[in-house]
Design an enzyme around this catalytic site. Sequence first.
Site, short mmCIF file in Angstrom:
data_model
loop_
_atom_site.label_atom_id
_atom_site.label_comp_id
_atom_site.label_asym_id
_atom_site.label_seq_id
_atom_site.Cartn_x
_atom_site.Cartn_y
_atom_site.Cartn_z
N HIS A 149 12.81 19.11 -27.11
CA HIS A 149 12.68 19.72 -25.77
C HIS A 149 11.29 20.32 -25.62
O HIS A 149 10.50 20.34 -26.57
CB HIS A 149 13.73 20.83 -25.59
N HIS A 195 19.36 22.41 -24.09
CA HIS A 195 18.26 22.22 -23.13
C HIS A 195 17.39 21.02 -23.44
O HIS A 195 17.21 20.61 -24.58
CB HIS A 195 17.39 23.47 -23.00
N HIS A 209 5.61 25.50 -25.69
CA HIS A 209 5.78 24.71 -26.91
C HIS A 209 6.52 23.40 -26.67
O HIS A 209 7.17 23.23 -25.64
CB HIS A 209 6.52 25.52 -27.99
N HIS A 241 17.39 31.71 -32.44
CA HIS A 241 17.41 32.18 -31.06
C HIS A 241 18.83 32.61 -30.69
O HIS A 241 19.79 31.93 -31.07
CB HIS A 241 17.03 31.05 -30.09
N TYR A 250 8.40 28.79 -34.97
CA TYR A 250 7.29 28.55 -34.05
C TYR A 250 6.02 28.49 -34.89
O TYR A 250 5.79 29.34 -35.75
CB TYR A 250 7.14 29.70 -33.05
N GLU A 260 7.50 23.71 -32.32
CA GLU A 260 8.70 24.35 -32.87
C GLU A 260 9.50 23.33 -33.66
O GLU A 260 9.57 22.16 -33.29
CB GLU A 260 9.58 24.90 -31.73
#
Lengths: 304, 103
Positions: A149, A195, A209, A241, A250, A260
């Site tokens: 993503h 996502h 990112h 997260h 990251y 990431e």
Amino acid sequence: MPYRISRLGTVEIRSLDLDRDLDYYVNVLGLQLTAREGRTAYLKGWDERHAYSVMLTEADRAGMVRLAFRTVDPEDLDYYENRLRQFSVKYDVIPEDYRRGRALRFTAPSGHVVELYNEMDYTGNLLPSVNPAPWPEGLKGIAPPRLDHTLVTAPEPPKAIQFFQDVLEFRVSEMLVNPEGVPIAAWLWQRPSPHDIAIVPGRAGGFHHAAFAVDSAEALFRAADILTMHKARIDYGPGRHGITRGTTIYFFDPSGNRLETFGGYTAYQMDPDCRAVKWTTDQIGPAVFYYSQELNETFLSVYT
Amino acid sequence: MLSAILRSGAKVVFGCRGGGCGTCKMRLISGRVDHGRCSAAVLSEDEKGAGSFLSCQARPLTDLTVELTATNRYRRPAEAYWVTIVRPVIPGPATPRRPCEQR
């Protein structure tokens, strides 16, 4: 509503020094170099079936040139062309690009150049298509199987979020709402995952990112080891997260673009009737970095 | 430059350390630097001429005196960034300025 976008197909990232950065993308991140044409290199994860997913282009600045979503079927491109007209979104038809067919190109309210395409040369992954092993031997670096993503910044997140919802029919899996109840950040999906793209507040066209999938806790910690062995610039992690439940590291490429490793193995899968999860801004800490429970000073201020 | 500043014990804010994000941009009071490889989006030729440099990329050519900027002078709690960046965004139409663009 059927799914019409199968994945984040490609991202084009700017490099201040292509030779230097390519060495990093191939030997530290561990992507497969599929071609180099002039100032652009084409790369992909070992399990990706199409010709490329990452374009690395030499430029005088860092950041993102464009991002592209692949539609499920060729007809979905016509469907979206109609929607772009219906919502009076200005777009260009790009007849072809490197190993790719027709695309629709437009600028989202976030300031990003977005493309939709369906056809790209099918080159297969690194495994045989008959009786394959579970993974190929001899990979270098982190070697993520695929691009997962991207997260981008927008000056007016509600407007950008609404564009992706209304025009492109993405759905919100999670959102961060301010005390007035306005979503100031959102995680949007079509593929049944948390996502495909996310939007946070920031400059127009900003690149926060691009994330690559890692598929186990072992792979996550191995990735952290490899980054450290190569003295790569880790920004945060390994961690988790709150939003998406994904594990994360990251880190920055040599030109300063944030990348990431996203542990989708800890994330959930969305169903079409799943409703958006809300996070309130007073809980931004655990929402973004679950274990440290506070935002670091770079998350909302450092991007390219 | 950034390594030397951090070794000195000064607490400064920095970002990508790749010349891409501009967070570590500082100003020369005296001396000369080799700018290294910086994104033109965060350090223009005009800014270089006026003495700005990215401390993560710059190498000293002489003894230097440098001035930090509001962006990188102090480590601040993350909430400060949140307020800075989000408050102008919602619900107004104004484009927020990145901290590194603030003077």
